[in-house]
Design a protein around this motif. Sequence first.
Motif, PDB file in Angstrom:
ATOM      1  N   PRO A  38       0.788  -1.094   0.162  1.00 63.03           N
ATOM      2  CA  PRO A  38       0.034  -0.149   0.113  1.00 63.03           C
ATOM      3  C   PRO A  38       0.901   1.073   0.134  1.00 63.03           C
ATOM      4  N   ASP A  58      -6.158  -1.389  -6.255  1.00 65.99           N
ATOM      5  CA  ASP A  58      -6.360  -2.163  -5.074  1.00 65.99           C
ATOM      6  C   ASP A  58      -5.225  -2.482  -4.191  1.00 65.99           C
ATOM      7  N   LYS A  59      -4.266  -2.781  -5.072  1.00 59.37           N
ATOM      8  CA  LYS A  59      -3.177  -3.162  -3.847  1.00 59.37           C
ATOM      9  C   LYS A  59      -2.343  -2.286  -3.580  1.00 59.37           C
ATOM     10  N   GLY A  61      -3.775   0.684  -2.831  1.00 57.88           N
ATOM     11  CA  GLY A  61      -4.571   1.555  -1.899  1.00 57.88           C
ATOM     12  C   GLY A  61      -4.611   3.076  -2.313  1.00 57.88           C
TER      13      GLY A  61
END
Length: 191
Positions: A38, A58-59, A61
């Motif tokens: 993140p 998504d990874k 963040g």
Amino acid sequence: MNLDDRRFDHRKMDMLMGADRQARWNPSTFINRFDIHPGASVLDLGSGPGFWTFPLADKVGAQGAVWALDVSREMLDELAKRNPSKQVRLLQSELPKIDLPDLSLDWIWAAFVLHEVTPPQKLADGMFRVAKAEGVVAVLDWRPDAAGESGPPRHHRLSVEQVAGFLREAGFRSVERTWQDEDAYLIQARR
């Protein structure tokens, strides 16, 4: 040879987001093999309409950034229509040029794009230039000796040895094939 002969035709972009491709690659699961933290800054090189972009976002963040770079304005417009999160930044650039600052990225994802760029060595040089110290590049591409017929014409494909050589010549170290199946391979390298 016309450069466009090597490029994926943007008029076929629906194929890139189709159920068959999703089932074949399952991008959210596939990228879980990578240590993307993140807050990381990531380049999705040849992003197309965002097949890998959204799982990468998504990874990293909300504190991270994913640069979705493509040569095609149409591909980027389609990605924008899918309402990416605020950490996704769209960038149009004529490869092998990467319009990002030196030493600015933690991680570079090049899925099925290196075989489209002429000369591919210049793209490897560009990836090295924008990768931070200890930055990682991962190249997923089609095998010239693939069992199946998916992917670009075989005479456009690059072997594991060719891609590894381009990355080493650019300055990357720890260059290794970390995955392979009957049709494709994955090479990872660290700056």
